[in-house]
Scaffold this active site. Structure first.
Site, PDB file in Angstrom:
ATOM      1  CB  SER A 237       0.381   0.153   2.843  1.00  0.00           C
ATOM      2  OG  SER A 237       0.301  -0.838   3.808  1.00  0.00           O
ATOM      3  CG  HIS A 379      -2.737   1.140   7.070  1.00  0.00           C
ATOM      4  ND1 HIS A 379      -1.380   1.317   7.167  1.00  0.00           N
ATOM      5  CD2 HIS A 379      -2.926   0.357   5.977  1.00  0.00           C
ATOM      6  CE1 HIS A 379      -0.783   0.648   6.201  1.00  0.00           C
ATOM      7  NE2 HIS A 379      -1.696   0.078   5.446  1.00  0.00           N
TER       8      HIS A 379
HETATM    9  C1  GTR Z   1      -0.899  -5.559   5.358  1.00  0.00           C
HETATM   10  C2  GTR Z   1       0.550  -5.872   5.534  1.00  0.00           C
HETATM   11  C3  GTR Z   1       1.343  -4.604   5.643  1.00  0.00           C
HETATM   12  C4  GTR Z   1       0.972  -3.581   4.605  1.00  0.00           C
HETATM   13  C5  GTR Z   1      -0.509  -3.578   4.292  1.00  0.00           C
HETATM   14  C6  GTR Z   1      -0.917  -2.838   3.003  1.00  0.00           C
HETATM   15  O1  GTR Z   1      -1.683  -6.695   5.285  1.00  0.00           O
HETATM   16  O2  GTR Z   1       0.680  -6.639   6.704  1.00  0.00           O
HETATM   17  O3  GTR Z   1       2.722  -4.901   5.590  1.00  0.00           O
HETATM   18  O4  GTR Z   1       1.720  -3.751   3.472  1.00  0.00           O
HETATM   19  O5  GTR Z   1      -1.035  -4.856   4.163  1.00  0.00           O
HETATM   20  O6  GTR Z   1      -0.203  -2.866   2.017  1.00  0.00           O
HETATM   21  O7  GTR Z   1      -2.001  -2.253   3.028  1.00  0.00           O
END
Ligand code: GTR
Length: 398
Positions: A237, A379
């Site tokens: 991420s 995710h």
């Molecule tokens: C979210 C963000 C993403 C990603 C994610 C993370 O809030 O929108 O770009 O980086 O966090 O790092 O888990």
């Protein structure tokens, strides 16, 4: 029937990508020499000045101290080292690296290196991993609480990695620069920049985390158990955006893995699918340099796109992974940045991923030095992801 929770339509936002092999003056790059000498520096200059900011050089006083070491980790599977990597003489600025090295080894081993979100102790059940020291916790993001051990252990399949012959090392990203916007006083910017006034090209937080990864690689180079020419940099991420930038700025990284890096990582910005520049820059104003904000809502005006960040890894192996339910990170856009970078790998004599049909869920694809999969689910980083990373790394680092 398989239901895809992301848009499989590659053209849901029609866009035209800049050609990575077209110089700003209109010339076409035809040789690897021209890429290395002219086009790559031109693109690096663009990414530095317009997106991540200009990272500094070496820390003023980089030094290392092994705080703890034991050959008994995971029932004797590995040697654990916990190392203080200090950036200044006073040791006011430092990170704590947790490293495991497989005991069953014939010589120096390849390694995975990545930052973590919640502290080293949160990556494992190992009860000997130290908790973040109080001076660090005090500077961590507001609301940060020391959580129990192993809350993020599913992301760090240490025993699996070690059994496959790799060392693995991690540190908490907060150690280098806490993940909130305080005007760049709470992390290494303060050490490296002093009172130098900031401008649109000043390095920001993702760049600082990437810089921290390079300092860890400096340390790994001193370790005889590690083959420092075979270190893969990995991140999930926001830390996947970071691993890509670390791979771009530090060509000592032998292999680069982006796990669900999404917007401003692997995902093509011009698709404007899921998270957009406007949203990311609003929610995380400290991640990128100020000049980047000029492209909010104007992605088509960017003189580059994210496939060119992938191209910065060439000719080293690169792996981009997505998750089927992670629409926010735009799995389709992540895939197409590989396709967009393939021509640069071709220049070096390697095939690349060029199929314009996005692969099915859990059908990993490896072509030449590019790898890709979409894991079923959310995710995250899971064992499935590590299984693909290890088999990809086995091709190049063994
Ligand atoms: C979210 C963000 C993403 C990603 C994610 C993370 O809030 O929108 O770009 O980086 O966090 O790092 O888990």
């Amino acid at each position: 029937m398989m239901v895809l929770s992301y848009s499989a339509n590659a053209q849901d936002n029609p866009y035209e990508l800049p050609d990575p092999l077209k110089m700003e003056d209109g010339r076409t790059v035809r040789t690897k020499r021209q890429w290395i000498k002219e086009r790559r520096p031109e693109l690096m200059e663009m990414l530095r000045s317009q997106m991540f900011g200009r990272e500094p050089g070496q820390a003023p006083d980089l030094h290392f101290a092994v705080l703890e070491e034991s050959p008994e980790a995971f029932g004797g599977l590995a040697t654990r080292k916990q190392v203080k990597i200090s950036f200044d003489k006073e040791e006011k600025y430092y990170l704590t690296l947790l490293m495991y090295i497989p005991n069953d080894r014939k010589g120096p081993v390849p390694a995975f290196l990545g930052a973590n979100f919640k502290g080293n102790h949160a990556t494992t059940t190992d009860p000997y991993v130290m908790l973040p020291p109080p001076d660090k916790v005090a500077t961590f993001a507001p609301g940060y609480q020391i959580e129990e051990r192993n809350t993020n252990g599913h992301r760090w399949e240490y025993e699996y990695i070690l059994k496959h012959g790799y060392a693995v090392a991690t540190f908490c990203y907060n150690d280098v620069d806490p993940d909130f916007h305080d005007g760049f006083h709470n992390g290494v910017h303060k050490l490296m920049d002093g009172d130098k006034p900031r401008n649109g090209e000043s390095w920001a937080t993702i760049s600082a985390w990437a810089w921290g990864l390079s300092r860890c690689l400096d340390f790994l180079e001193t370790q005889k158990e590690i083959d420092a020419k075979k270190v893969a940099v990995i991140g999930h991420s926001r830390l996947g955006k970071t691993s890509l930038w670390a791979g771009a700025t530090d060509q000592r990284f032998a292999l680069v893995i982006s796990n669900d890096s999404g917007c401003s990582g692997a995902a093509i910005a011009r698709r404007k699918h899921g998270e957009t520049l406007e949203v990311i820059n609003r929610n995380f104003p400290h991640w990128f340099c100020d000049n980047y904000k000029a492209y909010n809502g104007r992605e088509e005006k960017m003189p580059w796109d994210q496939h060119e960040l992938i191209a910065m890894i060439a000719p080293r192996p690169v792996y981009v992974a997505s998750a089927s339910e992670d629409d926010w990170a735009d799995p389709v856009g992540e895939y197409f940045s590989l396709v967009g970078a393939a021509s640069v790998y071709n220049l070096f004599g390697y095939e690349g991923i060029t199929d314009r049909n996005v692969p099915e869920i859990e059908h990993p694809v490896v072509v030449g030095r590019m790898g890709h999969h979409i894991r079923r689910g959310e995710h995250n980083v899971r064992l499935y992801d590590w299984q693909q990373y290890i088999s990809f790394a086995d091709r190049f680092l063994k």
